[in-house]
Design an enzyme around this catalytic site. Structure first.
Site, mmCIF file in Angstrom:
data_model
loop_
_atom_site.group_PDB
_atom_site.id
_atom_site.type_symbol
_atom_site.label_atom_id
_atom_site.label_comp_id
_atom_site.label_asym_id
_atom_site.label_seq_id
_atom_site.Cartn_x
_atom_site.Cartn_y
_atom_site.Cartn_z
ATOM 1 N N SER A 118 0.855 -1.188 0.000
ATOM 2 C CA SER A 118 0.000 0.000 0.000
ATOM 3 C C SER A 118 0.885 1.230 0.000
ATOM 4 O O SER A 118 1.826 1.325 0.796
ATOM 5 C CB SER A 118 -0.904 0.003 1.232
ATOM 6 O OG SER A 118 -1.726 1.152 1.252
ATOM 7 N N HIS A 122 2.220 12.199 -0.747
ATOM 8 C CA HIS A 122 1.812 13.601 -0.698
ATOM 9 C C HIS A 122 3.048 14.446 -0.993
ATOM 10 O O HIS A 122 4.089 14.285 -0.353
ATOM 11 C CB HIS A 122 1.235 13.941 0.676
ATOM 12 C CG HIS A 122 0.016 13.159 1.023
ATOM 13 N ND1 HIS A 122 -1.200 13.388 0.427
ATOM 14 C CD2 HIS A 122 -0.173 12.123 1.900
ATOM 15 C CE1 HIS A 122 -2.095 12.540 0.926
ATOM 16 N NE2 HIS A 122 -1.505 11.764 1.804
ATOM 17 N N HIS A 132 -1.996 7.278 -5.072
ATOM 18 C CA HIS A 132 -2.248 6.104 -4.235
ATOM 19 C C HIS A 132 -2.096 4.859 -5.106
ATOM 20 O O HIS A 132 -2.474 4.851 -6.279
ATOM 21 C CB HIS A 132 -3.667 6.155 -3.654
ATOM 22 C CG HIS A 132 -4.230 4.806 -3.308
ATOM 23 N ND1 HIS A 132 -5.075 4.128 -4.157
ATOM 24 C CD2 HIS A 132 -4.058 4.013 -2.224
ATOM 25 C CE1 HIS A 132 -5.403 2.974 -3.603
ATOM 26 N NE2 HIS A 132 -4.807 2.874 -2.442
ATOM 27 N N ARG A 136 -2.998 -6.480 -3.582
ATOM 28 C CA ARG A 136 -3.072 -7.419 -2.467
ATOM 29 C C ARG A 136 -3.626 -8.764 -2.921
ATOM 30 O O ARG A 136 -4.309 -8.870 -3.947
ATOM 31 C CB ARG A 136 -3.964 -6.866 -1.360
ATOM 32 C CG ARG A 136 -5.379 -6.575 -1.821
ATOM 33 C CD ARG A 136 -6.188 -5.845 -0.761
ATOM 34 N NE ARG A 136 -7.509 -5.477 -1.257
ATOM 35 C CZ ARG A 136 -7.788 -4.379 -1.932
ATOM 36 N NH1 ARG A 136 -6.815 -3.506 -2.183
ATOM 37 N NH2 ARG A 136 -9.010 -4.128 -2.363
ATOM 38 N N HIS A 166 -3.419 7.486 -17.134
ATOM 39 C CA HIS A 166 -4.404 6.505 -17.590
ATOM 40 C C HIS A 166 -3.862 5.654 -18.746
ATOM 41 O O HIS A 166 -4.196 4.454 -18.838
ATOM 42 C CB HIS A 166 -5.690 7.213 -18.008
ATOM 43 C CG HIS A 166 -6.587 7.543 -16.860
ATOM 44 N ND1 HIS A 166 -7.509 6.656 -16.367
ATOM 45 C CD2 HIS A 166 -6.679 8.655 -16.080
ATOM 46 C CE1 HIS A 166 -8.151 7.210 -15.347
ATOM 47 N NE2 HIS A 166 -7.662 8.426 -15.148
ATOM 48 N N HIS A 196 -20.483 12.298 0.354
ATOM 49 C CA HIS A 196 -20.958 13.489 1.052
ATOM 50 C C HIS A 196 -20.468 14.787 0.395
ATOM 51 O O HIS A 196 -20.982 15.856 0.692
ATOM 52 C CB HIS A 196 -20.562 13.450 2.529
ATOM 53 C CG HIS A 196 -19.087 13.466 2.786
ATOM 54 N ND1 HIS A 196 -18.331 12.318 2.830
ATOM 55 C CD2 HIS A 196 -18.224 14.485 3.021
ATOM 56 C CE1 HIS A 196 -17.068 12.630 3.081
ATOM 57 N NE2 HIS A 196 -16.975 13.937 3.194
ATOM 58 N N GLY A 279 -6.905 -5.411 13.700
ATOM 59 C CA GLY A 279 -5.808 -5.299 14.658
ATOM 60 C C GLY A 279 -4.446 -5.007 14.078
ATOM 61 O O GLY A 279 -3.440 -5.150 14.788
#
Length: 296
Positions: A118, A122, A132, A136, A166, A196, A279
């Site tokens: 991952s 920035h 990003h 996985r 792209h 939102h 966890g």
């Protein structure tokens, strides 16, 4: 679990570590080669590497990985490249979530194994896009699958940067069928959307999840090609934009855009929720958050 699956899991885990090493070296190379323009007189950044562990309820070995973070470099204000291999028993919330997605047998046997890489970067210069990437492999007794992708998050958009990013994603996908890139692009547009705010968090990329065609070798080859496409898609954009002069208004735009990124990762991102719920090291899970952000 078969011996073949054991070998496949080991192979996938080793690949994610290899990709991590390649990206870390490339990013430190970008720091070293930044010799002119804004921030070029700063000290070249280097990754700080920390071992991470997953906490199990009974204290047994549950895996871990490496968290590699560079802060306050010439090019990168903060970039994290994490790799992990974790395993154990899923909690009730994670079980229910996977059962709702149709993972077979997960309610009867909550064992799992997961490995991946991952990355979130920035940038110092507001004209350089944030980015990003993650890939996985996930296994349960009833299923295995691959997931991940890559998306570009500029605060100041350049059409040619978006087109290049792209095009590299499409090139990787086209190795596995002409119909794949349009589908994964649409998936990314849907996944990396902030409901939102009623807007995307960036200019998109590709995304897939629960990917299992029944041919492990073919699916693993796809996830490798998605990973290989990252550096050719991203580093030319950094090399092109890192010398562009920027001003306080540009920085303000950058910090406000980072607020969108933080909102998405804390409220909507499935990977963040899974990592915290199972966890894994909280600092590693939240590595993706920007060092500074601003809200209007």
């Amino acid at each position: 679990m078969t011996a073949t699956m054991d070998t496949q899991k080991t192979t996938a885990s080793a690949w994610f570590r290899t990709l991590r090493d390649q990206i870390v070296a490339a990013f430190e190379g970008l720091e070293d080669s930044h010799q002119a323009g804004p921030m070029s007189d700063a000290t070249a950044g280097r990754f700080e590497v920390t071992e991470t562990t997953r906490a199990s309820d009974d204290g047994s070995d549950a895996g871990g990985g490496l968290m590699s973070v560079m802060r306050d470099g010439r090019v990168f204000e903060k970039v994290g490249v994490n790799v992990s291999t974790v395993y154990g028993t899923l909690g009730e919330a994670a079980q229910k979530s996977m059962a709702a997605r149709g993972v077979p047998g997960i309610e009867d046997d909550p064992q799992f194994w997961a490995s991946g890489i991952s990355l979130v970067a920035h940038m110092q210069n507001p004209h350089c896009p944030a980015v990003h990437m993650n890939t996985r492999m996930f296994w349960t007794p009833g299923a295995w699958w691959f997931g991940g992708g890559s998306d570009l998050n500029p605060c100041i958009e350049y059409d040619d940067d978006t087109a290049h990013f792209h095009a590299e994603q499409k090139r990787a996908c086209d190795l596995h069928g002409a119909d794949l890139y349009p589908r994964l692009k649409d998936w990314a547009d849907e996944y990396f959307y902030i409901p939102h705010r009623k807007r995307a968090r960036g200019v998109g990329g590709i995304f897939l999840d629960d990917h299992n065609t029944g041919d492990w070798n073919a699916d693993f080859a796809l996830i490798q090609d998605i990973g290989r496409a990252f550096l050719p898609a991203f580093t030319p954009l950094v090399e092109k934009r890192r010398t562009t002069p920027w001003f306080e208004a540009d920085r303000d735009t950058q910090l406000i855009h980072r607020g969108l990124y933080a909102e998405y990762n804390l409220v909507w991102d499935r990977g963040t929720k899974f990592g915290l719920a199972t966890g894994h090291d909280a600092n590693a899970v939240l590595m993706s958050l920007p060092p500074l952000a601003k809200w209007v």
